[in-house]
Motif scaffolding. Structure first.
Motif: not given
Length: 151
Positions: A3-12, A46-53, A55-57
């Motif tokens: 999950p951590r790497s998934l969130y990191e990949t999606l955020g980036k 619209a893309f930057a806000l979820p990306g920041l979320i 990366l925070q997760e």
């Protein structure tokens, strides 16, 4: 994928798309197109806000994993770790320490078992030669269960 790497990949990825959209918004603004610049700017947000979320997760999950690893290290070092001991080590309430200890055990971070008094006994905890009861590593005197000395 963890999950951590998934969130990191999606955020980036989302931040990358947001950056690209913001560049396109600047280009559209420079060319003189107000509506395309506005649309591209909206896509950037619209893309930057979820990306920041995302990366925070990922950061939160990394901190959580580090905390559970710290608890596992404490349990291995001491052999026997009760909620009171963990609460003192972490400078938190006993109830919170108990939840953390049980969470680390449930997620497989700790190897061992809980005794009847609610303390965690590491699988590698030293045992009394006479009665087989687990002993804390720091204990230099006799066995707390049978009173035998020397081990």
């Amino acid at each position: 994928m963890r999950p951590r790497s998934l969130y990191e990949t999606l955020g980036k990825f989302a931040l990358g798309v947001g950056m690209g959209a913001s560049v396109l918004a600047v280009v559209a603004l420079a060319i003189g197109g107000g509506t395309p610049a506005l649309a591209s700017g909206a896509c950037a947000v619209a893309f930057a806000l979820p990306g920041l979320i995302f990366l925070q997760e990922a950061r939160r999950l990394a901190a959580r994993q580090a905390a559970l690893a710290h608890v596992a290290t404490l349990a291995e070092e001491r052999g026997i770790l009760g909620p009171d001991d963990l609460a003192r080590a972490l400078r938190t309430r006993t109830e919170d320490a108990d939840r953390i200890l049980k969470k680390a055990f449930a997620e497989g971070v700790l190897a061992g078992a809980f005794d009847a008094r609610g303390r965690f006994v590491a699988a590698s905890a030293p045992r009394c030669r006479m009665c087989g009861a687990p002993r804390p590593r720091a204990l230099a005197s006799g066995c707390p269960s049978c009173g035998a000395t020397g081990g």
